[in-house]
Every structure is written in C-alpha cells, then in structure tokens.
Write an enzyme that holds these catalytic residues in place. Structure first.
Site, PDB file in Angstrom:
ATOM      1  N   HIS A  60       2.876   3.603  -1.691  1.00 32.92           N
ATOM      2  CA  HIS A  60       3.570   2.382  -1.285  1.00 32.92           C
ATOM      3  C   HIS A  60       5.015   2.449  -1.782  1.00 32.92           C
ATOM      4  O   HIS A  60       5.311   3.108  -2.790  1.00 32.92           O
ATOM      5  CB  HIS A  60       2.891   1.155  -1.880  1.00 32.92           C
ATOM      6  CG  HIS A  60       1.550   0.865  -1.302  1.00 32.92           C
ATOM      7  ND1 HIS A  60       0.906  -0.336  -1.481  1.00 32.92           N
ATOM      8  CD2 HIS A  60       0.719   1.614  -0.522  1.00 32.92           C
ATOM      9  CE1 HIS A  60      -0.252  -0.321  -0.864  1.00 32.92           C
ATOM     10  NE2 HIS A  60      -0.390   0.858  -0.275  1.00 32.92           N
ATOM     11  N   GLU A  62       6.790   0.369  -3.379  1.00 35.99           N
ATOM     12  CA  GLU A  62       6.950  -0.098  -4.756  1.00 35.99           C
ATOM     13  C   GLU A  62       6.575   0.982  -5.758  1.00 35.99           C
ATOM     14  O   GLU A  62       7.281   1.211  -6.748  1.00 35.99           O
ATOM     15  CB  GLU A  62       6.080  -1.325  -5.029  1.00 35.99           C
ATOM     16  CG  GLU A  62       6.357  -2.504  -4.138  1.00 35.99           C
ATOM     17  CD  GLU A  62       5.420  -2.574  -2.933  1.00 35.99           C
ATOM     18  OE1 GLU A  62       5.244  -1.562  -2.235  1.00 35.99           O
ATOM     19  OE2 GLU A  62       4.875  -3.663  -2.683  1.00 35.99           O
ATOM     20  N   CYS A  90       1.000  -5.819  -3.096  1.00 38.92           N
ATOM     21  CA  CYS A  90      -0.457  -5.826  -3.132  1.00 38.92           C
ATOM     22  C   CYS A  90      -0.914  -5.775  -4.597  1.00 38.92           C
ATOM     23  O   CYS A  90      -0.100  -5.558  -5.503  1.00 38.92           O
ATOM     24  CB  CYS A  90      -0.996  -4.621  -2.355  1.00 38.92           C
ATOM     25  SG  CYS A  90      -0.764  -3.044  -3.213  1.00 38.92           S
ATOM     26  N   CYS A  93       0.164  -2.503  -6.508  1.00 41.77           N
ATOM     27  CA  CYS A  93       1.579  -2.451  -6.860  1.00 41.77           C
ATOM     28  C   CYS A  93       1.932  -3.477  -7.933  1.00 41.77           C
ATOM     29  O   CYS A  93       2.679  -3.175  -8.864  1.00 41.77           O
ATOM     30  CB  CYS A  93       2.430  -2.646  -5.610  1.00 41.77           C
ATOM     31  SG  CYS A  93       2.269  -1.270  -4.442  1.00 41.77           S
TER      32      CYS A  93
END
Length: 166
Positions: A60, A62, A90, A93
C-alpha cells in the site's frame, strides 16, 4: 476563474502531492491511493499503491512511504513526521503508523467501511496501544474521492465489455 494555489507547507499543498501519486497509481492500473511523508517541512517520501505490480498485498502507498521515510530519518520512530494520504488508511496501514510512532496523519477521503482512522474503527487513538497520534481527515476530500470513483468506473466498464486486459 483560476483555483487558488495552496501555500507550501499547508495540509492542502501536501495532500495534492499525495494526489499526484494516486494519479500515478491509476496510470499503472493500481488502486489510486498516494502518500507522502513530510519531515521538517520537507517531503522525504512519496509512494503510490503497488499491490498489483509487486504482487504484494502489503504494498500500500502508506506502507511504502513509511519505509522510505524511516530510511531517510535513519530511525523507525517517525514521531516528527506527518503522513499525507489520499484515502483513510486501512487497519494494516494504521497499525503500521502506530508501530512507527507517526507524529501526525492527514488524509483526503474517508472510508466508512474499512477505514481505521475513524471510519470503521480508529486505531489512531485506540486505548491500550503504545502510541496515539493526531489525525485529520477530509482534506481535499472531493478530489481524492473523485480519482477513486473514476478508476473504479473505468474498471467496471472494462469488466462489462468483456475485456480482461488491465
């Protein structure tokens, strides 16, 4: 009428930088989420989702940006850093942000179904975790949501046309 340009150093300036990363993700067929990390008023990390490209469910924006930032800072503790991301993080993260002692989080659009910074749950202020941090959502929210809506609209169009190419 031209849109006012945000001043360097404010939240909208940095979220726009994250948005540019999200656009890059979309151009590569990735879910368009982008992130930047700011340390001492300087962008030290930029990333976009690379789940499909890297075949890694943890890639991801992040997570990639936090890893880059730790390398620049020279420490896993990022308590002087602010992460700007186009969509509410999410749980994975947000958990990483807690673990790396992030100083602050600013995100664009909210995710009431899966967000972990106040949407579905809030790990940024969860009692019992070793770290809590300031969080602000809704910065440049409509533009951040728009890039996601457009991406998924295009994905549905491709799927409905029977085209399986990315």
């Amino acid at each position: 009428m031209s849109e006012e340009i945000p001043q360097f150093g404010n939240d909208e300036f940095y979220i726009r930088e994250a948005w540019r990363q999200a656009v890059e993700a979309a151009e590569h067929g990735e879910v368009p989420i982008g992130a930047v990390v700011v340390w001492r008023e300087r962008i030290i990390a930029k990333a976009w989702n690379q789940v499909e490209m890297l075949k890694d469910g943890t890639a991801h924006a992040e997570m990639l940006a936090l890893t880059q930032a730790a390398a620049v800072v020279g420490d896993w503790r990022l308590n002087e850093c602010c992460l700007y991301v186009t969509k509410e993080p999410c749980p994975m993260c947000a958990g990483a942000m807690v673990n790396c002692r992030l100083g602050r989080l600013v995100f664009g659009c909210r995710d009431p179904r899966g967000g972990a910074a106040g949407g579905a749950l809030d790990l940024t202020h969860y009692p019992g975790l070793l770290h809590q941090f300031d969080c602000q959502g809704g910065v440049w929210e409509e533009k951040c949501a728009e890039v996601l809506r457009e991406f998924f609209r295009q994905q549905r169009t491709v799927k409905n046309s029977g085209n399986t190419e990315k």
